[in-house]
Motif scaffolding. Sequence first.
Motif, PDB file in Angstrom:
ATOM      1  N   UNK A   6      29.773  87.158   7.315  1.00 37.13           N
ATOM      2  CA  UNK A   6      30.684  86.456   6.402  1.00 37.13           C
ATOM      3  C   UNK A   6      30.589  87.101   5.026  1.00 37.13           C
ATOM      4  N   UNK A   7      31.776  87.307   4.385  1.00 38.08           N
ATOM      5  CA  UNK A   7      31.820  87.867   3.035  1.00 38.08           C
ATOM      6  C   UNK A   7      32.652  86.943   2.152  1.00 38.08           C
ATOM      7  N   UNK A   8      32.349  86.932   0.856  1.00 33.90           N
ATOM      8  CA  UNK A   8      33.073  86.085  -0.081  1.00 33.90           C
ATOM      9  C   UNK A   8      34.359  86.789  -0.520  1.00 33.90           C
TER      10      UNK A   8
ATOM     11  N   UNK B  66      37.906  86.484  14.278  1.00 29.78           N
ATOM     12  CA  UNK B  66      38.018  86.659  12.829  1.00 29.78           C
ATOM     13  C   UNK B  66      38.734  85.456  12.242  1.00 29.78           C
ATOM     14  N   UNK B  67      38.324  85.013  11.054  1.00 32.07           N
ATOM     15  CA  UNK B  67      38.922  83.845  10.426  1.00 32.07           C
ATOM     16  C   UNK B  67      38.795  83.943   8.907  1.00 32.07           C
ATOM     17  N   UNK B  68      39.605  83.103   8.223  1.00 29.07           N
ATOM     18  CA  UNK B  68      39.567  83.024   6.757  1.00 29.07           C
ATOM     19  C   UNK B  68      39.531  81.554   6.377  1.00 29.07           C
TER      20      UNK B  68
ATOM     21  N   UNK C 192      27.109  87.072  -1.572  1.00 31.19           N
ATOM     22  CA  UNK C 192      28.203  88.001  -1.328  1.00 31.19           C
ATOM     23  C   UNK C 192      28.384  88.342   0.135  1.00 31.19           C
ATOM     24  N   UNK C 193      27.361  88.110   0.946  1.00 25.67           N
ATOM     25  CA  UNK C 193      27.440  88.437   2.370  1.00 25.67           C
ATOM     26  C   UNK C 193      26.394  87.617   3.113  1.00 25.67           C
ATOM     27  N   UNK C 194      26.689  87.307   4.371  1.00 26.42           N
ATOM     28  CA  UNK C 194      25.759  86.570   5.220  1.00 26.42           C
ATOM     29  C   UNK C 194      25.903  87.091   6.640  1.00 26.42           C
ATOM     30  N   UNK C 195      24.768  87.456   7.256  1.00 27.89           N
ATOM     31  CA  UNK C 195      24.777  87.951   8.632  1.00 27.89           C
ATOM     32  C   UNK C 195      23.807  87.123   9.470  1.00 27.89           C
ATOM     33  N   UNK C 196      24.135  86.947  10.756  1.00 29.13           N
ATOM     34  CA  UNK C 196      23.258  86.207  11.654  1.00 29.13           C
ATOM     35  C   UNK C 196      23.844  86.121  13.045  1.00 29.13           C
TER      36      UNK C 196
ATOM     37  N   UNK D 113      37.592  82.075  -1.307  1.00 31.73           N
ATOM     38  CA  UNK D 113      37.278  81.636   0.049  1.00 31.73           C
ATOM     39  C   UNK D 113      36.283  82.588   0.701  1.00 31.73           C
ATOM     40  N   UNK D 114      36.232  82.555   2.047  1.00 37.88           N
ATOM     41  CA  UNK D 114      35.334  83.435   2.804  1.00 37.88           C
ATOM     42  C   UNK D 114      36.086  84.041   3.976  1.00 37.88           C
TER      43      UNK D 114
END
Length: 777
Positions: free
Chosen positions: A237-239, A160-162, A215-219, A249-250
């Motif tokens: 990933x979410x905004x 997990x990261x920001x 608003x969201x990205x999956x892969x 940020x994300x």
Amino acid sequence: MYVAYPLRFRAFPCLKPAPNLIVNFRCIDGDMSMNGAENAVIQLDIHGGIVSLNPAASALTGYSLPEAEGRPIADIMPELESIRGLLESSEEQRAEITISAGQEARMFDMVIYPVRTKRGVLDGRLVVLQETTDQKREESGLRLTRVRWDQFLEALPDPMWIKDAAGRYVAANKAFQFADPSFHNDVLGRTDFECFPAERAAVHVADDQIAIRDGIREGEFTAVGADGKFRYFMTKKVVLRTPDGEVAGTLGISRDITDRKRVEEALRESERRFKTIFDEAPMGIALTDSISGKIQALNPILAQVLGRSVHELVGADWMSMTHPDDLQKDLERMALLNTGKISRFQMEKRFIRPDGTIVWVSMTVAAFTLPNQDRPIHLCMLEDITERKRAEDQLRQAQKMEAIGQLAGGVAHDFNNILTGILGNIAIIGSELPAEDALQENVTAIETAARQAADLTRGLLTFGRNAVVLPTPMKMAAALDVSMAILKHSLPATIQIVRVDEPSDWTVLVDQSQVTQIMLNLAVNARDAMDGVGTLTIRTRNEVVGQAYVHDRPFARTGEFVHLCVMDTGPGISPEAMSHLFEPFYTTKPFGSGTGLGLSIVYGAVKQAGGWIVASSGDKLGSGHGAIFDIYLPRCLKEAAQPAAGSDSPERVHGGTVLVVEDEPLVTGVVRAFLEKSGCTVLTAVDGASVLPILEERHAEVGLVLLDMTMPGMTTREIVHAIRCLDPALPILLNSGNTFGGTVEEMLETGTVQGFLQKPYTMAELNDTVMRLMRHS
């Protein structure tokens, strides 16, 4: 006099900034009072007694000034007892305390100021309490939240990261660092292009932009972990946005799906293997619904066995393709399987193909339930055994022919003894009657009937392979040349005979009479099938029989053979007739039109020559022919024999003694009468044991032994051996209505015996043979 004393709260940086608290004191006759304090303020005398307190302090303690005046501060605020030392100090003191107000605990920052006269003499103390309950709780909550967030971040097993709005990493847990060793704590605040190779960093940045936009990205992505192993991750990933909607940020989180991917790949590989096995299996396989019986899946082999395409079989109920005679048995087995009384069954059954042909299969059916299904399905495995069943039928037919042949031989033996007596007595009667006697016609008629009966028994012997033959090496073409002359006289001119011979055919070991018998019977059979009009084709060729041919024909064998094929243009052979074709007395001709021995004689002659015969119906093969008979005779490596030169008739010598060994009185009487009429002396013996005493006593005068081959008590070999022990040179003439195992041929070839007569024989044949072999002293 008034003294201004500043109160500053620099010791409590956690508090919100506040203006300096100024408390004004008025000293009137030693009494002090205060005005304008916002916090709880309590004035103490030099001994710690309460001098005054403001309204905030009264509200906090619950005491009014009259109630509290003169009392120690600890009386109205017990919580201060623990800091008595601070209250007695002559210096400024600070502390944080918690005071219980009813059910609620309230927190305060407390400052104790010394109060002095103008001359600096300690005159009392001033206690100021500023409430910090809300601030403390807020700070505590913030600290707890921070602690919990840090613990959660590190305890999370998933990376997990920001990142901030500029794409710089501001936080990441250890799981992220383990998943991607290129990320370390000392690069926090850096962008992807500062942490990863350019190509990979570009992918990360592109994903961030998609997350910000959508608003969201999956892969999925891959990485080599800190352990050096290749791993798969599912990333989301979410905004992150500020309260006013600006991009802050994300937030990204990944889940290690390496094990899942491996399981999925293993499952796909398992499915590929199953499909390969399913499709390439050497037997038909199908999955069917246990209730409806409809085919859900099948492999190409099954479609080939059933004579249909895979497409038209999916969804089909194969009970509709089952042979009607096998349907009930099939349904009964399926019912037992569906009720759980059996878990599987095996059976042989027949299917009907679209073209009407019948295919035999060996079928095994088992029931099982797939995961997440509430009812079982059937796994069916089929093996095409049509050729095997056909071979088994042929083998059973051959075995049946063998059994019938043995029976026929036994019948022929007894019947030939009777016919020998009949023909012999007819000859005696005929020789005694005058030529003009009216009974001569009746005698001739009886003799003709007896001859026809003898022909029938000869056919039975040939079928049972018990006829005595004297084979010689010869070319098949030469043997056919001899037979053709007879065929042309036996067939009408409306039947055309076509010969197709290879230029240099191999030699075979056969008896010419048997070749003629084979060809004559096949030709007559073809003539009747074609109603006297058509073409009879006779073809010979050399052929090497391989294992593939023998595999489906257990009666055959590998090696070099001369292949004789006889074909007609008749209507062919029906399946019913095919199953009985070589049985003696079986015929499709009208009653009284045939004996039914023709093809059985051919069968026996071919078998006795060491070969085999196969019949087929050309009308079903599309060859333009009717019945087809393929005969295979083994190749003989000896040179073909030259035709024997003719010889003069043997000299008729009368006289001499003949020992007749015969257990049938009728035959003995006829033979005695004929031999005595020829001038011979006849001695008789009814079994092998009786022979030896007679020879021991009179062997010097005995010129020949006429020995029947089926005597009681001793075998033919035992009798011959006993005779040879007494007299090695004594001529022995065998005679029989039946022979077994090539005994006659062997004894003639080795010179153990000197001649053989097949019953029934004529008296002329008996007389000529006896006189030719008779030894005279």
